[in-house]
Scaffold this active site. Sequence first.
Site, short mmCIF file in Angstrom:
data_model
loop_
_atom_site.label_atom_id
_atom_site.label_comp_id
_atom_site.label_asym_id
_atom_site.label_seq_id
_atom_site.Cartn_x
_atom_site.Cartn_y
_atom_site.Cartn_z
CG HIS A 1 40.26 33.24 36.20
ND1 HIS A 1 40.11 33.42 34.84
CD2 HIS A 1 39.15 32.59 36.61
CE1 HIS A 1 38.95 32.92 34.45
NE2 HIS A 1 38.35 32.39 35.50
CG HIS B 1 37.73 30.17 40.46
ND1 HIS B 1 36.64 31.01 40.55
CD2 HIS B 1 37.91 29.95 39.14
CE1 HIS B 1 36.18 31.26 39.33
NE2 HIS B 1 36.93 30.63 38.45
P1 AMP Z 1 35.52 31.36 35.04
O1 AMP Z 1 34.17 30.75 34.80
O2 AMP Z 1 36.49 30.39 35.69
O3 AMP Z 1 36.09 32.03 33.82
O4 AMP Z 1 35.27 32.46 36.15
C1 AMP Z 1 35.29 33.83 35.92
C2 AMP Z 1 35.07 34.45 37.27
O5 AMP Z 1 35.37 35.83 37.16
C3 AMP Z 1 33.62 34.33 37.77
O6 AMP Z 1 33.62 33.68 39.04
C4 AMP Z 1 33.17 35.78 37.86
O7 AMP Z 1 32.29 36.03 38.94
C5 AMP Z 1 34.49 36.52 38.01
N1 AMP Z 1 34.48 37.91 37.55
C6 AMP Z 1 34.07 38.37 36.35
N2 AMP Z 1 34.22 39.71 36.30
C7 AMP Z 1 34.74 40.10 37.48
C8 AMP Z 1 35.13 41.35 38.04
N3 AMP Z 1 35.00 42.50 37.36
N4 AMP Z 1 35.63 41.38 39.28
C9 AMP Z 1 35.77 40.24 39.98
N5 AMP Z 1 35.43 39.02 39.52
C10 AMP Z 1 34.92 38.94 38.28
#
Ligand code: AMP
Length: 148
Positions: A101, A103
């Site tokens: 993903h 950001h």
């Molecule tokens: P990372 O640390 O780059 O893996 O970031 C994962 C991101 O996914 C974090 O910013 C979380 O807040 C976000 N996240 C996790 N679950 C969900 C969800 N159900 N809907 C939207 N964002 C999410």
Amino acid sequence: MKAIHCIFCKISAGTIPAAKLFEDDLVTAFLDIAPLNPGHCLVIPKAHFHSITEVPEATAGRMTAVAAKLGAALMRVVEADGFNLILANGAAAGQVVPHVHLHVIPRLPADGIQLPARAIPYKDAAARDALAEAVRNRLAASAKNGVA
Ligand code: AMP
Ligand code: ZN
């Protein structure tokens, strides 16, 4: 291809809720559930890949293009002055959700967000040049063999 227990596959498929911002044949974008600033969102491939190194070039390109458009939209909508595009690849890089993903984080003046940044200088120019050479060689070998 979807991974059965992957939360982002479920968001992409619409089987769990998310505030979706955009989707097309290759990618889905939605608001992050724990935003660092209002409008913080994520762009994901619809297919399940853990690592950016596995993502087909067309999909990776689409992810970047959509992130840039979202960044531009957010600069209008939340009156951001700029935005960061951040992709944490692997646990050591801070990746928590194992579906790649990107950001998009809108930035406001003095918003207090601290991105980890600590320069570690090379021992000397020779060490820097040797590393650059090793990376160029690796890229050339990868291009020849078609592997990451
Ligand atoms: P990372 O640390 O780059 O893996 O970031 C994962 C991101 O996914 C974090 O910013 C979380 O807040 C976000 N996240 C996790 N679950 C969900 C969800 N159900 N809907 C939207 N964002 C999410
Ligand atoms: Zn997934």
